[in-house]
Enzyme design. Sequence first.
Site, PDB file in Angstrom:
ATOM      1  N   HIS A 160       0.810  -1.343   0.083  1.00 18.34           N
ATOM      2  CA  HIS A 160      -0.109   0.185  -0.182  1.00 18.34           C
ATOM      3  C   HIS A 160       1.030   0.933  -0.140  1.00 18.34           C
ATOM      4  O   HIS A 160       2.159   1.093   0.362  1.00 18.34           O
ATOM      5  CB  HIS A 160      -0.781   0.040   1.108  1.00 18.34           C
ATOM      6  CG  HIS A 160      -1.859  -0.555   1.405  1.00 18.34           C
ATOM      7  ND1 HIS A 160      -3.115  -0.553   0.337  1.00 18.34           N
ATOM      8  CD2 HIS A 160      -2.160  -2.208   1.839  1.00 18.34           C
ATOM      9  CE1 HIS A 160      -4.201  -1.888   0.435  1.00 18.34           C
ATOM     10  NE2 HIS A 160      -3.282  -2.193   1.427  1.00 18.34           N
TER      11      HIS A 160
ATOM     12  N   CYS B 162       0.014   3.313  -4.409  1.00 22.81           N
ATOM     13  CA  CYS B 162      -0.790   4.041  -5.191  1.00 22.81           C
ATOM     14  C   CYS B 162      -0.302   5.465  -4.652  1.00 22.81           C
ATOM     15  O   CYS B 162       1.010   5.517  -4.515  1.00 22.81           O
ATOM     16  CB  CYS B 162      -2.091   4.868  -3.677  1.00 22.81           C
ATOM     17  SG  CYS B 162      -3.451   3.133  -4.746  1.00 22.81           S
TER      18      CYS B 162
END
Length: 431
Positions: A245, A295
């Site tokens: 992440h 991301c």
Amino acid sequence: MEERHKRILQSNRSVLMGGLDPSKLYDGLLEKRVFTQDMIDEIKNSGTRRDQARQLVRDLETRGSRAFPLFLQCLHETGQQSLAEILQNGAPAAQLQPSPAARPAVRPLPLCECLCGSDECHQCPTHRPVRPVIGPVISPEKDSPRPRPQGRPRRDSIQSYKMDASPCGLCLIINNMEFEPQTELSNRKGSNIDCDKLESRFKALNFTVEVKTNLKQRQIKHALSALCKKDHSQYDCCVVIMLSHGTEVSHNRFPGAVYGVDGQHIPVQLITNYLNGQHCPSLQGKPKLFFIQACGGDEKDTGFEVSPDEAAPSIGGEDDQTDAIPTSSSSDSLSTSDEVDARATLPTPSDILVSYSTFPGYVSWRDTQAGSWYVETLDRILEENANTDDLVTMLMMVNHEVSQNSAKGLYKQMPGSFNFLRKLLYFQTQR
């Protein structure tokens, strides 16, 4: 060089890389004035036979309209007829005949190098008579190399990194899939598919690959520190791949940060610093590559309309997830975020390239069944093109193909890179 001849060279690039012997061509290409001595020297210094062949073909495309037929003539003269015939099949026969103007002829040149241009100058301090040059006239004036401004590097002087060590280098993959419950970060289903693909791909590119799974922030730092302390003197390259992440942090060079499974992030800036020239001297002057599947922010790109011929079939569906953390309590399961890199005061990161799965500020999509868009495309592009294309060119191909995808039929993704490489980079491939 005419466009049709360039296309013939480009379509047969793989064959030329595998079979061309540049050392036999240098004298002929120099004699026929296809290349200058400086260009020949640069090609010789570009590395292995394959590297020299690649540089020769690239430089050849920058020459005049007679360069292609003269190149074919040199191939015939040096016993490389099979390559000449392959190329000749794609060129008009009229273009392949030897130049009729092969007899010696006097080329008109100014008799004085000073500004006055007079052949009787005795006053200019810079006056120096120039003797006429006798040689074959091979092309009109428009095909002759144009004078280049002093102090500016030629485009055809770009060389390639040495990439012939065996193994080529070390590759560290950190794959964070299962996050601790208190972090409120979802598990990254499908990341194991990405990891397996990249492990196989970089082994095929002759890297020694080490995979570490589900690391906390402290453990990520320890793994990078251990990689930094290794002796890389016998290697030509180093690769770090982060699958996790992501989030945003302040930065001055490389945006983004990736999470450990404990919910603590580490900036991409800090990740790259472990391997820069100051902290890892044995990697000085060698390419250091970082691939970040995480991301870049919390914005979801819906794209914009294009003409029908620009549109391509979209992929993606209900199994698409993002690699960012939620930034609000919204019930929208697609809300995610990413951040930018941490500040540092280290030297400029020469020989570093950081490739991001998404443009800074936007989410990155991952299919739980097939893996992430970015890694799936990167793996395929490397498989299909590493034999002929340099890394930056291949990453541009990845950018284009990923940009054609759509998640939920709505959201888009745009990868990007921060490139501080000084040369072209060609991976080792199966020959």
